[in-house]
Motif scaffolding. Structure first.
Motif, PDB file in Angstrom:
ATOM      1  N   PRO A   3       0.840  -1.210   0.000  1.00 25.30           N
ATOM      2  CA  PRO A   3       0.000   0.000   0.000  1.00 25.30           C
ATOM      3  C   PRO A   3       0.874   1.260   0.000  1.00 25.30           C
ATOM      4  O   PRO A   3       1.897   1.327   0.667  1.00 25.30           O
ATOM      5  CB  PRO A   3      -0.782  -0.116   1.314  1.00 25.30           C
ATOM      6  N   VAL A   4       0.457   2.248  -0.756  1.00 22.45           N
ATOM      7  CA  VAL A   4       1.148   3.534  -0.827  1.00 22.45           C
ATOM      8  C   VAL A   4       0.264   4.592  -0.181  1.00 22.45           C
ATOM      9  O   VAL A   4      -0.921   4.702  -0.497  1.00 22.45           O
ATOM     10  CB  VAL A   4       1.464   3.930  -2.282  1.00 22.45           C
ATOM     11  N   THR A   5       0.833   5.359   0.744  1.00 25.04           N
ATOM     12  CA  THR A   5       0.095   6.436   1.393  1.00 25.04           C
ATOM     13  C   THR A   5       0.688   7.780   0.979  1.00 25.04           C
ATOM     14  O   THR A   5       1.838   7.847   0.543  1.00 25.04           O
ATOM     15  CB  THR A   5       0.142   6.301   2.925  1.00 25.04           C
ATOM     16  N   CYS A   6      -0.094   8.838   1.128  1.00 28.64           N
ATOM     17  CA  CYS A   6       0.358  10.173   0.772  1.00 28.64           C
ATOM     18  C   CYS A   6      -0.002  11.158   1.876  1.00 28.64           C
ATOM     19  O   CYS A   6      -0.979  10.957   2.599  1.00 28.64           O
ATOM     20  CB  CYS A   6      -0.282  10.644  -0.534  1.00 28.64           C
ATOM     21  N   LYS A   7       0.783  12.220   1.965  1.00 32.31           N
ATOM     22  CA  LYS A   7       0.497  13.303   2.910  1.00 32.31           C
ATOM     23  C   LYS A   7       0.622  14.623   2.158  1.00 32.31           C
ATOM     24  O   LYS A   7       1.611  14.852   1.459  1.00 32.31           O
ATOM     25  CB  LYS A   7       1.450  13.276   4.099  1.00 32.31           C
ATOM     26  N   ILE A   8      -0.378  15.470   2.311  1.00 30.90           N
ATOM     27  CA  ILE A   8      -0.390  16.739   1.593  1.00 30.90           C
ATOM     28  C   ILE A   8      -0.774  17.877   2.536  1.00 30.90           C
ATOM     29  O   ILE A   8      -1.251  17.658   3.643  1.00 30.90           O
ATOM     30  CB  ILE A   8      -1.390  16.725   0.416  1.00 30.90           C
ATOM     31  N   ARG A   9      -0.564  19.100   2.053  1.00 30.57           N
ATOM     32  CA  ARG A   9      -1.124  20.309   2.652  1.00 30.57           C
ATOM     33  C   ARG A   9      -2.145  20.887   1.673  1.00 30.57           C
ATOM     34  O   ARG A   9      -2.232  20.454   0.516  1.00 30.57           O
ATOM     35  CB  ARG A   9      -0.030  21.339   2.952  1.00 30.57           C
ATOM     36  N   LEU A  10      -2.889  21.868   2.130  1.00 33.73           N
ATOM     37  CA  LEU A  10      -3.883  22.509   1.284  1.00 33.73           C
ATOM     38  C   LEU A  10      -3.213  23.439   0.276  1.00 33.73           C
ATOM     39  O   LEU A  10      -2.218  24.087   0.592  1.00 33.73           O
ATOM     40  CB  LEU A  10      -4.857  23.334   2.143  1.00 33.73           C
ATOM     41  N   GLU A  35      -7.146   7.952  -7.493  1.00 41.32           N
ATOM     42  CA  GLU A  35      -7.193   7.240  -8.773  1.00 41.32           C
ATOM     43  C   GLU A  35      -5.860   6.585  -9.108  1.00 41.32           C
ATOM     44  O   GLU A  35      -5.819   5.535  -9.770  1.00 41.32           O
ATOM     45  CB  GLU A  35      -7.587   8.229  -9.879  1.00 41.32           C
ATOM     46  N   ALA A  36      -4.769   7.189  -8.644  1.00 42.27           N
ATOM     47  CA  ALA A  36      -3.436   6.638  -8.926  1.00 42.27           C
ATOM     48  C   ALA A  36      -3.089   5.466  -8.013  1.00 42.27           C
ATOM     49  O   ALA A  36      -2.046   4.828  -8.194  1.00 42.27           O
ATOM     50  CB  ALA A  36      -2.386   7.734  -8.780  1.00 42.27           C
ATOM     51  N   GLY A  37      -3.957   5.184  -7.034  1.00 44.37           N
ATOM     52  CA  GLY A  37      -3.734   4.026  -6.173  1.00 44.37           C
ATOM     53  C   GLY A  37      -3.393   4.333  -4.736  1.00 44.37           C
ATOM     54  O   GLY A  37      -3.054   3.418  -3.969  1.00 44.37           O
ATOM     55  N   CYS A  38      -3.445   5.599  -4.333  1.00 41.71           N
ATOM     56  CA  CYS A  38      -3.177   5.953  -2.934  1.00 41.71           C
ATOM     57  C   CYS A  38      -4.145   5.205  -2.024  1.00 41.71           C
ATOM     58  O   CYS A  38      -5.364   5.242  -2.225  1.00 41.71           O
ATOM     59  CB  CYS A  38      -3.322   7.472  -2.747  1.00 41.71           C
ATOM     60  N   ALA A  39      -3.622   4.524  -1.009  1.00 42.48           N
ATOM     61  CA  ALA A  39      -4.449   3.709  -0.120  1.00 42.48           C
ATOM     62  C   ALA A  39      -4.939   4.478   1.099  1.00 42.48           C
ATOM     63  O   ALA A  39      -5.958   4.118   1.710  1.00 42.48           O
ATOM     64  CB  ALA A  39      -3.662   2.482   0.334  1.00 42.48           C
ATOM     65  N   LEU A  40      -4.230   5.515   1.467  1.00 40.53           N
ATOM     66  CA  LEU A  40      -4.584   6.313   2.643  1.00 40.53           C
ATOM     67  C   LEU A  40      -3.994   7.706   2.455  1.00 40.53           C
ATOM     68  O   LEU A  40      -2.856   7.849   2.020  1.00 40.53           O
ATOM     69  CB  LEU A  40      -4.063   5.659   3.926  1.00 40.53           C
ATOM     70  N   LEU A  41      -4.790   8.730   2.817  1.00 43.56           N
ATOM     71  CA  LEU A  41      -4.373  10.105   2.580  1.00 43.56           C
ATOM     72  C   LEU A  41      -4.361  10.886   3.896  1.00 43.56           C
ATOM     73  O   LEU A  41      -5.363  10.923   4.612  1.00 43.56           O
ATOM     74  CB  LEU A  41      -5.335  10.781   1.604  1.00 43.56           C
ATOM     75  N   THR A  42      -3.220  11.487   4.209  1.00 43.92           N
ATOM     76  CA  THR A  42      -3.123  12.367   5.375  1.00 43.92           C
ATOM     77  C   THR A  42      -3.140  13.808   4.888  1.00 43.92           C
ATOM     78  O   THR A  42      -2.397  14.170   3.984  1.00 43.92           O
ATOM     79  CB  THR A  42      -1.831  12.096   6.173  1.00 43.92           C
ATOM     80  N   VAL A  43      -4.010  14.615   5.508  1.00 42.26           N
ATOM     81  CA  VAL A  43      -4.164  16.007   5.088  1.00 42.26           C
ATOM     82  C   VAL A  43      -3.845  16.935   6.252  1.00 42.26           C
ATOM     83  O   VAL A  43      -4.489  16.878   7.299  1.00 42.26           O
ATOM     84  CB  VAL A  43      -5.603  16.289   4.606  1.00 42.26           C
ATOM     85  N   HIS A  44      -2.826  17.771   6.065  1.00 43.65           N
ATOM     86  CA  HIS A  44      -2.539  18.835   7.019  1.00 43.65           C
ATOM     87  C   HIS A  44      -3.393  20.030   6.609  1.00 43.65           C
ATOM     88  O   HIS A  44      -3.304  20.518   5.483  1.00 43.65           O
ATOM     89  CB  HIS A  44      -1.057  19.212   6.981  1.00 43.65           C
ATOM     90  N   GLY A  45      -4.207  20.504   7.555  1.00 42.46           N
ATOM     91  CA  GLY A  45      -5.175  21.543   7.251  1.00 42.46           C
ATOM     92  C   GLY A  45      -4.617  22.952   7.204  1.00 42.46           C
ATOM     93  O   GLY A  45      -5.279  23.898   7.652  1.00 42.46           O
ATOM     94  N   ARG A  46      -3.430  23.106   6.657  1.00 46.17           N
ATOM     95  CA  ARG A  46      -2.829  24.414   6.428  1.00 46.17           C
ATOM     96  C   ARG A  46      -2.184  24.402   5.044  1.00 46.17           C
ATOM     97  O   ARG A  46      -1.897  23.338   4.488  1.00 46.17           O
ATOM     98  CB  ARG A  46      -1.770  24.751   7.482  1.00 46.17           C
ATOM     99  N   THR A  47      -1.893  25.586   4.524  1.00 48.24           N
ATOM    100  CA  THR A  47      -1.174  25.678   3.257  1.00 48.24           C
ATOM    101  C   THR A  47       0.321  25.571   3.529  1.00 48.24           C
ATOM    102  O   THR A  47       0.774  25.644   4.679  1.00 48.24           O
ATOM    103  CB  THR A  47      -1.461  27.005   2.546  1.00 48.24           C
TER     104      THR A  47
END
Length: 233
Positions: A3-10, A35-47
């Motif tokens: 599984p591949v996970t990702c973490k992003i900011r806004l 759509e690219a296959g990310c299994a879990l997404l972490t979102v930091h709620g700041r830019t």
């Protein structure tokens, strides 16, 4: 398959207003990741611009809208100073889990509300003492025998942040320490001086004494019922 996970900011600008967040652009990115296959997404709620001296407030509403827009688990990140904040975050965002980073660096007992399995309160003195004991017994994989692990200085500085601000001589000793005996001696001296702790997860919790709030001191003072720094001058 791994599984591949990702973490992003806004996506957004350096403006502290909801309109400054490019929410639809962020949602499109999240859907593309799914759509690219990310299994879990972490979102930091700041830019990406909201950092250090211009950190601003974490946008839980944006995380909630992202959670609604994707079909994979979402982990909320940002703005969590206490375990009570975790409950509020999960309620407001609907996220599947919450992630803490900086708060846990200062207070590793964050997720247990600073209570051990016997219900005893875990303060910063105990955290530091137990950390030093474990770090000495289990040095990092990249630490050679007899070599001082420099990350210990960084961790101890965060654990004892409030006390070291009040006692600059001990702050210098933490920075210069190159043995566990030296580190334990600093802690002994700080305890003897009766330093004022942040008191995490207690009624006497002092945000303005916390490393976590070092870039948000006006907010911390306001939450603690104290004059904001600029008003105290």
């Amino acid at each position: 398959r791994v599984p591949v996970t990702c973490k992003i900011r806004l996506h957004g600008k350096l403006v502290f207003a909801p309109a400054a967040v490019h929410l639809q652009r962020t949602i499109r990115l999240c859907r593309r990741l799914e759509e690219a296959g990310c299994a879990l997404l972490t979102v930091h709620g700041r830019t990406r611009y909201q950092n250090k001296g211009v950190i601003g407030t974490c946008n839980f509403d944006a995380i909630a809208q992202i959670k609604e827009a994707v079909g994979i688990p979402v982990v909320a990140n940002g703005g969590l100073a206490s375990f009570e904040d975790v409950a509020r975050c999960l309620h407001e965002t609907g996220a599947d889990a919450a992630m803490s980073s900086e708060a846990v660096l200062e207070n590793p007992a964050f997720f247990c509300g600073n209570r051990d399995s016997n219900g005893e309160y875990v303060d910063q003195n105990r955290i530091t003492r137990e950390y030093l004991d474990l770090a000495e017994k289990h040095p990092g994989a990249g630490t050679a025998a007899g070599q001082w692990p420099p990350y210990v200085n960084d961790h101890v500085f965060k654990f004892l942040y409030a006390g070291l601000q009040d006692h600059p001589d001990l702050k210098l000793r933490v920075n210069d320490a190159r043995s566990f005996a030296e580190m334990n001696a600093v802690l002994d001296d700080l305890v003897e001086r009766g330093w004022q702790q942040p008191c995490f997860h207690q009624e006497s919790y002092k945000r303005h004494r916390s490393w976590y709030f070092r870039y948000r001191m006006p907010e911390a003072c306001e939450l603690d019922g104290l004059p904001r720094p600029e008003e105290a001058r």
